[in-house]
Design a protein around this motif. Structure first.
Motif, PDB file in Angstrom:
ATOM      1  N   GLN A 114       0.838  -1.198   0.000  1.00  0.00           N
ATOM      2  CA  GLN A 114       0.000   0.000   0.000  1.00  0.00           C
ATOM      3  C   GLN A 114       0.881   1.259   0.000  1.00  0.00           C
ATOM      4  O   GLN A 114       1.885   1.326   0.700  1.00  0.00           O
ATOM      5  N   PRO A 115       0.470   2.271  -0.795  1.00  0.00           N
ATOM      6  CA  PRO A 115       1.307   3.475  -0.909  1.00  0.00           C
ATOM      7  C   PRO A 115       1.253   4.354   0.332  1.00  0.00           C
ATOM      8  O   PRO A 115       0.211   4.449   0.987  1.00  0.00           O
ATOM      9  N   LEU A 138      -1.124   8.019   4.823  1.00  0.00           N
ATOM     10  CA  LEU A 138      -1.444   6.659   4.372  1.00  0.00           C
ATOM     11  C   LEU A 138      -2.386   6.779   3.178  1.00  0.00           C
ATOM     12  O   LEU A 138      -3.562   7.095   3.341  1.00  0.00           O
ATOM     13  N   LEU A 139      -1.860   6.523   2.002  1.00  0.00           N
ATOM     14  CA  LEU A 139      -2.584   6.826   0.763  1.00  0.00           C
ATOM     15  C   LEU A 139      -3.410   5.644   0.270  1.00  0.00           C
ATOM     16  O   LEU A 139      -3.123   4.480   0.588  1.00  0.00           O
ATOM     17  N   GLY A 144      -1.575   9.887  -5.066  1.00  0.00           N
ATOM     18  CA  GLY A 144      -1.393  10.777  -3.922  1.00  0.00           C
ATOM     19  C   GLY A 144       0.061  11.124  -3.640  1.00  0.00           C
ATOM     20  O   GLY A 144       0.345  11.969  -2.789  1.00  0.00           O
ATOM     21  N   PHE A 145       0.989  10.486  -4.346  1.00  0.00           N
ATOM     22  CA  PHE A 145       2.406  10.821  -4.148  1.00  0.00           C
ATOM     23  C   PHE A 145       2.655  12.277  -4.533  1.00  0.00           C
ATOM     24  O   PHE A 145       2.243  12.709  -5.610  1.00  0.00           O
ATOM     25  N   GLU A 146       3.329  13.005  -3.675  1.00  0.00           N
ATOM     26  CA  GLU A 146       3.727  14.380  -3.986  1.00  0.00           C
ATOM     27  C   GLU A 146       5.145  14.350  -4.532  1.00  0.00           C
ATOM     28  O   GLU A 146       6.048  13.808  -3.887  1.00  0.00           O
ATOM     29  N   HIS A 147       5.352  14.934  -5.709  1.00  0.00           N
ATOM     30  CA  HIS A 147       6.685  14.919  -6.317  1.00  0.00           C
ATOM     31  C   HIS A 147       7.404  16.237  -6.058  1.00  0.00           C
ATOM     32  O   HIS A 147       7.864  16.914  -6.981  1.00  0.00           O
ATOM     33  N   ARG A 148       7.401  16.607  -4.791  1.00  0.00           N
ATOM     34  CA  ARG A 148       8.107  17.812  -4.349  1.00  0.00           C
ATOM     35  C   ARG A 148       8.280  17.687  -2.828  1.00  0.00           C
ATOM     36  O   ARG A 148       7.608  16.865  -2.194  1.00  0.00           O
ATOM     37  N   ALA A 149       9.159  18.515  -2.283  1.00  0.00           N
ATOM     38  CA  ALA A 149       9.356  18.501  -0.826  1.00  0.00           C
ATOM     39  C   ALA A 149       8.193  19.213  -0.153  1.00  0.00           C
ATOM     40  O   ALA A 149       7.905  20.360  -0.467  1.00  0.00           O
TER      41      ALA A 149
ATOM     42  N   ALA B 100      -2.399  10.707   8.582  1.00  0.00           N
ATOM     43  CA  ALA B 100      -3.605  10.911   7.777  1.00  0.00           C
ATOM     44  C   ALA B 100      -3.951   9.606   7.081  1.00  0.00           C
ATOM     45  O   ALA B 100      -3.057   8.894   6.593  1.00  0.00           O
ATOM     46  N   VAL B 101      -5.247   9.288   7.076  1.00  0.00           N
ATOM     47  CA  VAL B 101      -5.694   8.093   6.361  1.00  0.00           C
ATOM     48  C   VAL B 101      -6.910   8.471   5.524  1.00  0.00           C
ATOM     49  O   VAL B 101      -7.725   9.296   5.935  1.00  0.00           O
ATOM     50  N   HIS B 102      -6.988   7.894   4.336  1.00  0.00           N
ATOM     51  CA  HIS B 102      -8.051   8.244   3.397  1.00  0.00           C
ATOM     52  C   HIS B 102      -8.880   6.998   3.083  1.00  0.00           C
ATOM     53  O   HIS B 102      -8.370   5.886   3.125  1.00  0.00           O
ATOM     54  N   GLY B 103     -10.127   7.206   2.742  1.00  0.00           N
ATOM     55  CA  GLY B 103     -10.946   6.064   2.372  1.00  0.00           C
ATOM     56  C   GLY B 103     -12.314   6.484   1.901  1.00  0.00           C
ATOM     57  O   GLY B 103     -12.623   7.676   1.816  1.00  0.00           O
ATOM     58  N   ASP B 104     -13.126   5.509   1.567  1.00  0.00           N
ATOM     59  CA  ASP B 104     -14.521   5.786   1.241  1.00  0.00           C
ATOM     60  C   ASP B 104     -15.373   4.608   1.681  1.00  0.00           C
ATOM     61  O   ASP B 104     -14.860   3.505   1.913  1.00  0.00           O
TER      62      ASP B 104
END
Lengths: 155, 142
Positions: A114-115, A138-139, A144-149, B100-104
């Motif tokens: 999980q990403p 927790l994506l 949802g990955f951010e490609h920056r600091a 943070a956690v996301h879902g539906d």
């Protein structure tokens, strides 16, 4: 005459290739060195956690205010010291430094695939970069990955 | 070390059901409304569900106490994605860190009256119930 031309051309080619290789290698080395100050320290923390040494070495990695919270919360202590271990496989990382504050983004995957992204805020104390705040995101998917600091939002 | 992803998703469901057990009609109105709504819980467990339809106050202390981490506050932002699907982002405050956690989830599965899981969940809240935990996990996603 033709043999000497070939020999000369071959020598010139070799010299050019060597110069190109040197330039590429040195270019990579310079760009990596300038972009992995915080990630290098983060990687040392990861290794320390993995080797079970983080409790003894925590002052090397965390600010005094962070460690105050570790000391006061027995329930959270081991988690707070070992957050980097959430990421089993690193996908990418980005960092920026602004004066005495540095921000590091690490994107990757948990051991079940999980990403997850970690945004870390570092503060510079006595010439050492120390973790002052961690945001664990927790994506649901890699979009949802951010490609920056990212400097973590504490609010 | 795995992240407490599932536990946090289950906590979100438990907070909704606590609001529901406090005020069934108003909670159902809030979560079924088209607008956004949110839940916030402070360090003492004082919890508020708020949306366009109104506010439900309840205690989330018991749910927070049962978590594996000591959480000093929780915020959950819900948005209606249409077709009965509610998206959410939940923030768990650990003072020097935040998770943070996301879902539906399908809102009707949460609010299908007392024949649904909510009433059983409310009854099971005092003691740990494996079947109940698994059902919450299934509804909130892994």
């Amino acid at each position: 005459m033709s043999w000497s031309f070939n020999a000369l051309w071959g020598t010139e080619m070799k010299r050019t290739l060597i110069i190109i290789v040197i330039l590429v290698i040195s270019g990579c080395a310079i760009s990596q060195r300038s972009g992995v100050v915080l990630y290098g320290i983060y990687s040392e923390l990861y290794a320390s956690v993995k080797a079970g040494r983080v409790e003894a070495e925590k002052a090397r990695f965390f600010s005094s205010s962070y460690l105050d919270e570790v000391s006061s919360s027995k329930k959270n202590a081991s988690f707070l010291l070992a957050v980097p271990r959430v990421i089993e496989k690193v996908d990418s990382h980005y960092e920026k430094i602004d004066g005495a504050v540095g921000c590091l983004t690490v994107n990757g995957y948990e051991n079940d695939g999980q990403p997850v992204s970690i945004y870390v805020e570092y503060v510079l104390k006595n010439h050492e970069w120390l973790i002052d705040y961690i945001y664990l995101n927790l994506l649901e998917n890699v979009s949802g990955f951010e490609h920056r600091a990212i400097c973590p939002n504490k609010d | 070390m795995g992240a407490p992803r599932v536990e946090m998703k289950i906590t979100v469901a438990k907070l909704i059901e606590l609001a529901y057990s406090q005020n069934k009609d108003l909670t159902a109105k809030i979560v079924r409304s088209k607008g956004n709504f949110k839940i916030s819980v402070d360090k003492n467990g004082n919890a508020i569900l708020s949306g366009k339809a109104g506010i439900v106050r309840f205690s989330g202390a018991e749910v927070l106490e049962k978590m594996g981490l000591e959480v000093s506050g929780v915020g959950v932002n819900f948005s209606n994605a249409g077709a009965g699907v509610i998206r959410y982002t939940a923030y768990f405050d650990l003072k020097v860190a935040k998770i943070a956690v996301h879902g539906d989830f399908d809102i009707e599965k949460l609010i299908t009256s007392c024949s649904g899981f909510l009433c059983r969940a409310a009854k099971a809240l005092k003691g740990r119930n494996q079947a109940y935990e698994l059902e919450l996990q299934r509804i909130m996603g892994n």
